[in-house]
Write a protein that holds these residues in place. Structure first.
Motif, short mmCIF file in Angstrom:
data_model
loop_
_atom_site.label_atom_id
_atom_site.label_comp_id
_atom_site.label_asym_id
_atom_site.label_seq_id
_atom_site.Cartn_x
_atom_site.Cartn_y
_atom_site.Cartn_z
N TRP A 75 0.83 -1.21 0.00
CA TRP A 75 0.00 0.00 0.00
C TRP A 75 0.86 1.26 0.00
CZ3 TRP A 75 1.34 2.54 4.37
CH2 TRP A 75 1.53 1.85 5.55
N ARG B 84 0.36 5.42 1.29
CA ARG B 84 -0.50 6.39 1.99
C ARG B 84 0.16 7.76 1.95
NH1 ARG B 84 -1.71 2.32 6.52
NH2 ARG B 84 -3.53 1.29 5.65
N ARG B 85 -0.58 8.73 1.50
CA ARG B 85 -0.11 10.12 1.48
C ARG B 85 -1.07 10.94 2.32
NH1 ARG B 85 0.22 14.65 -2.57
NH2 ARG B 85 2.09 15.70 -1.86
N TYR B 86 -0.55 11.63 3.31
CA TYR B 86 -1.36 12.36 4.29
C TYR B 86 -2.40 11.42 4.91
CZ TYR B 86 0.84 16.38 2.14
OH TYR B 86 1.75 17.27 1.65
N GLU B 87 -1.95 10.19 5.21
CA GLU B 87 -2.77 9.15 5.85
C GLU B 87 -3.97 8.71 5.01
OE1 GLU B 87 -1.57 7.49 8.30
OE2 GLU B 87 0.09 8.89 8.48
N LYS B 88 -4.00 9.04 3.71
CA LYS B 88 -5.06 8.59 2.82
C LYS B 88 -4.47 7.65 1.78
CE LYS B 88 -7.74 12.77 3.34
NZ LYS B 88 -8.35 13.91 2.70
N PRO B 89 -5.13 6.51 1.53
CA PRO B 89 -4.61 5.57 0.53
C PRO B 89 -4.57 6.19 -0.86
CG PRO B 89 -6.43 4.61 1.79
CD PRO B 89 -6.36 6.06 2.15
N THR B 90 -3.55 5.85 -1.62
CA THR B 90 -3.43 6.31 -2.99
C THR B 90 -2.80 5.19 -3.82
OG1 THR B 90 -2.64 8.06 -4.44
CG2 THR B 90 -1.19 7.43 -2.66
N ASN B 91 -3.01 5.22 -5.11
CA ASN B 91 -2.45 4.21 -6.00
C ASN B 91 -1.25 4.70 -6.78
OD1 ASN B 91 -4.37 2.23 -5.37
ND2 ASN B 91 -5.83 3.16 -6.77
N ALA C 15 5.61 9.61 0.54
CA ALA C 15 4.48 8.93 1.16
C ALA C 15 4.99 7.79 2.01
CB ALA C 15 3.54 8.40 0.08
#
Length: 48
Positions: free
Chosen positions: A5, A7-14, A22
């Protein structure tokens, strides 16, 4: 090595573009040899 996984700023990203950073979770062979600050680059496959 497998990317589990991102996570950037605690939000998942692809996806992540330079110069951003991240948190990532990696697993598999070779992970134990990584150290903090190492830059990992993915190379796109040439196979369709």
């Amino acid at each position: 090595m497998k990317l589990d996984w991102i996570r950037r700023y605690e939000k998942p990203t692809n996806f992540l573009e330079p110069p951003h950073n991240a948190k990532v979770h990696l697993s598999g062979e070779g992970v134990e040899e990584l150290k903090r600050g190492v830059i990992i680059e993915a190379v796109a496959s040439k196979n369709p």
